[in-house]
Design an enzyme around this catalytic site. Structure first.
Site, PDB file in Angstrom:
ATOM      1  N   GLY B  71       0.816  -1.339  -0.190  1.00 36.97           N
ATOM      2  CA  GLY B  71       0.021   0.023   0.041  1.00 36.97           C
ATOM      3  C   GLY B  71       0.843   1.229   0.111  1.00 36.97           C
ATOM      4  O   GLY B  71       0.465   2.280   0.542  1.00 36.97           O
ATOM      5  N   CYS B 128      -0.153   1.104  -9.337  1.00 36.96           N
ATOM      6  CA  CYS B 128      -0.051   0.265  -8.195  1.00 36.96           C
ATOM      7  C   CYS B 128      -1.439  -0.219  -7.726  1.00 36.96           C
ATOM      8  O   CYS B 128      -2.609   0.629  -7.636  1.00 36.96           O
ATOM      9  CB  CYS B 128       0.138   0.942  -6.822  1.00 36.96           C
ATOM     10  SG  CYS B 128       0.239   0.298  -5.276  1.00 36.96           S
ATOM     11  N   LYS B 163       5.192   4.447 -15.332  1.00 38.86           N
ATOM     12  CA  LYS B 163       5.353   3.091 -14.940  1.00 38.86           C
ATOM     13  C   LYS B 163       3.648   2.477 -15.338  1.00 38.86           C
ATOM     14  O   LYS B 163       2.759   2.865 -14.486  1.00 38.86           O
ATOM     15  CB  LYS B 163       5.638   2.744 -13.666  1.00 38.86           C
ATOM     16  CG  LYS B 163       5.847   1.085 -13.471  1.00 38.86           C
ATOM     17  CD  LYS B 163       6.470   0.813 -12.035  1.00 38.86           C
ATOM     18  CE  LYS B 163       6.654  -0.514 -12.015  1.00 38.86           C
ATOM     19  NZ  LYS B 163       7.230  -0.637 -10.571  1.00 38.86           N
TER      20      LYS B 163
END
Lengths: 255, 300, 300, 255
Positions: B71, B128, B163
């Site tokens: 996280g 993410c 990314k």
């Protein structure tokens, strides 16, 4: 940061000392020289399907012989793999990791539960003070003789088959044990109870925690625990068990 | 023999980088291996303020890989600038700062703070899978990815690597979107969203329920996506995903990667990056490759 | 103790099926294991006419898995009806025919030919990554998936399972699309598109360049997608993806799968399906589970 | 379909007979009893990262001793793993697989190239006719003595270090060998040349092919080769090397 090494160790001997509990003596180049009580190593599996190293606490250290003893429980395929290794085989090890227990010269109470017992053995061997040792098991006992050589040992078993029926704190109450410092390692419910006991009696208490780990060196932040104050490294209320721990002052951590 | 590559105007002594989140800011590995032998260090993601990350368990091992749901815990840009950058600046390796955020302004604030810092490249994490806002919300939508890219490029003083997430139907579309928005490079693949269930306890192995799958398990997916991206864009590609050995890194380079990040493998062997670089050198000697740049995208 | 489940109105004696393409029509495995112990056999995909499939190499091993690019070679529905169905009909197991096609009319023709056949279920492959037309073209677009579902449902006499591709941004959206179009069940995940490069030969390991990644490497992705689909639709789910043991199958069931297909594991052990069924029975005994249906989607 | 078994075999002995070429004798319950020349088995790796069984041709069969001999080259991590096994260790084996060579009583020419040589050994032992054996190697030779015990052996080496400098067909030409039937196994370029030679001279020729395999039993259609006519099983111009093969009449296949 503590000095650590990644090396090939050689198995001196391994035996099953209780059902699914194995004792392995490893010869290491560097790790034994540096290992302190309460620290751990990580072992790497050979099977390519298991990538993560397994953290295992250091049970005993023989610095003269450059060897360490690991006592572990088969908890999955990785530890099962280790249990099949024989004398003379090599395995990859990294360590020593973590901080370890502080050694104070005060009347000590050592509380170990189940597979949390092994790391207390090297500690009790190095402590230079009055030592009261309480070991809690489900039923089958192990390492008892080794501890008895180091101090007064009390036993608790959940099924009452040996010593006091119950857990380590039942023994402390029953025997009215007191101490100036507590060192504890065991399952989380036990550690929570120990922390509560320590707070009630105002005894300085050090507990060893565990959590799922990946890197083992503090890089991945996988194995954190909640801390009561903001941690100096993470700058949030998380401490890395593999690095700031695994041993914490009970009041430092929110468990 | 040349192993140096040029990544968006920054020269790397070799193409091997550490993948964000697996290597901290290098300090934890510094006594186990030589940071100077790395082409560069991509740091753990840093936000404008400290993040606590997810509850534990954050890690679960799976067959040929692992799931993580950290996280994006991080100490925030202030501590990072005071502590981590000066540490890395002592080494002869490139510094790539991975930037995370919950909103466009978070990302922009970090990029601005880094403008005057001795940092070589920025890697922007829009992929993410373990945070609700930000992260993958930008990484699964080409328009959102383009917008955040533009906003960061407007303030960044270093080349910007976007990314990308593999959790998309069309990775080429994502790569084209950020290229058109001004990205100087792309890196892929981030982790693939996975789940593990503890069948005895009958609950999720991770507190976050899902986590990012990394490790050799995802390598063939990384090779395919790097190849697809390489056919779609002109900007350089940082390839990553389950690289465990020199051959794995070479596959990504031959598929079109200019540089390669090594992540989970650091956990299996803290010296793996050096062994991979040595392995690539051996390969070049055996195969008579004078310049590693001949290999970039050589398989079509 | 009950291990039987109901899949779209069809009762299975146990939840274990063989994944399409890994088990032929059962004949090749019949002398190595007992077909009667399977909940059902999902056959190799069959089209309206014979398909030659892709050139070789069609197979490449990767870490914890394999890539395949067979290209749905099949003898066509006529031979299948004459030879494969009568063979399977001799066994006490459910027959699930996997249907493939290049166009809507191909799929419809096969479904029509099977209408009067002793077949229990149809599994429609709209997610093969190894064929140009048909296959994944339908599997990556919710509208196209819904259209083909409606067309097949209009003629099919057996319940229809739509086999979904994991190569999408949002598996829940795909599941909802085919449910709304009348699908009786969904099965997921098909293989994930991957690539392997032979670094010494500097060429693709597969003649088709890309192939479908299967095996334990993809299992955590399968668990996550089955869970996401289970939260999104009411129709039953056939879970698959890298199931190697009883625990893997139980993860998919706990995540929401009513039945589980075993694929690549058949190659590692021809008796694996029986071992998995036995392992589930042991688990139920040890955990005191009276009815396996209690476990379906039990983790939320 | 040929009868086949999936069983645990025990390693009787293993040795490296040439650089990276290993000879392994396996004790099997059922496979040795059924094995025919030209058939193969698949071996399963222990390491979890390698899932697919490795197809390896049967070099020799000792039915009385229930054992088979495998001679294989280390071609990757899987065969490297096998090469590290010791006497007494178990490994999973499936077989016998494939069709094998037909045994005709006609003047025979056996052509083996490199790691294609081993499957010809059991064949030459079982053939009851005039046998001319041509073995082609890059440089280092192996199994030559075993073949010499079964018939006239000619050798070709690419570097000319032994026998004729060149390949097996150079020997056939140089020695003017003729035959009524040819049995061949070796790399694809050699097999193509052999087929061409066979067509020119109108000699019945049987060749053994190889391809990447997954299931090994004909289910996955991974290991097909192109056939000149539509195949009876697949109904397309593809034959399964693991099932219709690995041995084919040269004219049947499009190589």
């Amino acid at each position: 940061m503590t000095e650590k090494f990644y090396e090939d160790a050689i198995i001196i001997r391994q035996e099953e000392i209780a059902t699914n509990i194995y004792s392995m003596w490893l010869h290491t180049e560097q790790i034994a020289r540096l290992a302190k009580p309460g620290q751990f190593v990580t072992l790497y599996c050979r099977d390519g399907s298991r990538l993560l190293p397994r953290p295992i606490s250091i049970c005993e250290v023989d610095r003269g012989d450059c060897s360490i003893r690991l006592v572990y429980r088969i908890a999955g395929a990785g530890t099962a793999e280790f249990s099949r290794y024989h004398t003379g085989e090599q395995l990859r090890v990294m360590g020593p990791l973590g901080n370890g227990y502080p050694k104070k010269s005060r009347k000590a109470l050592l509380l170990g539960g189940g597979i949390g017992i092994p790391p207390l053995l090297q500690l009790v061997k190095e402590l230079n003070c009055e030592k009261q040792i309480v070991l809690g098991f489900r039923d089958e006992c192990f390492l008892v003789e080794e501890f008895e050589a180091c101090g007064k040992v009390y036993i608790a078993t959940e099924d009452g088959s040996r010593g006091t029926k119950g857990n380590v704190l039942d023994v402390v109450t029953e025997k009215g044990l007191d101490a100036e410092i507590i060192y504890a390692c065991g399952p989380m419910p036990m550690l929570r109870a120990v922390k509560q006991f320590a707070v009630q009696h105002g005894i300085q208490t050090w507990i060893s925690l565990e959590e799922r780990m990946a890197c083992g060196v503090g890089a991945c932040l996988g194995c954190v625990c909640k801390s009561t104050k903001k941690d100096a490294h993470t700058h949030v209320k998380n401490k890395r068990i593999c690095t700031e721990g695994p041993v914490f002052r009970a009041r430092e951590v929110d468990i | 023999m040349n192993m140096g590559v040029n990544l968006a105007g920054i020269s790397l002594k070799n193409p091997i980088l550490t993948a964000s989140g697996t290597f901290g800011s290098g300090e934890e590995y510094a006594q186990l291996m030589d940071l100077n032998k790395l082409g560069g260090v991509i740091t753990k993601g840093v936000a404008n303020v400290p993040w606590e990350g997810n509850p534990t368990p954050r890690i679960a091992e799976v067959y040929g890989g692992m799931l993580n749901a950290i996280g994006l815990q991080n100490p925030g840009i202030d501590v990072f600038v005071e502590r981590d950058i000066p540490f890395l600046a002592k080494y002869d390796t490139r510094i790539v700062v991975n930037v995370c955020g919950r909103s466009e302004s978070d990302y922009v604030e970090v990029a601005e703070r880094l403008a005057d810092q001795p940092v070589d490249l920025l890697e922007i994490n829009i992929s993410c899978p373990n945070v609700k806002e930000g992260g993958i919300a930008y990484g699964q939508n080409p328009h959102a990815a383009a917008e955040i890219t533009k906003a960061i490029k407007a303030v960044a003083k270093q080349p910007v690597i976007m990314k990308l997430s593999p959790n998309v139907t069309d990775i080429a579309e994502m790569a084209r979107a950020v290229e058109a928005a001004g990205a100087d490079a792309v890196s892929l693949i981030n982790t693939i969203t996975g789940m593990k269930i503890d069948v005895r306890k009958r609950r999720f192995a991770l507190a976050n329920r899902t986590g990012g799958l990394s490790g050799p398990a995802i390598h063939p997916i990384a090779v395919r996506m790097v190849y697809e991206a390489a056919q779609a864009v002109r900007i350089p590609i940082v390839g990553l995903g389950g690289v465990m050995c020199a051959e794995d890194a070479l596959e990504l380079i031959l598929a079109g990667a200019t540089a390669v990040s090594v992540g989970t493998a650091n956990f299996t062997n803290p010296r793996i990056t050096e062994e991979i670089t040595d392995g690539i050198r051996e390969y070049m000697l055996e195969e008579g490759v004078e310049d590693i740049r001949e290999l970039i995208g050589a398989v079509r």
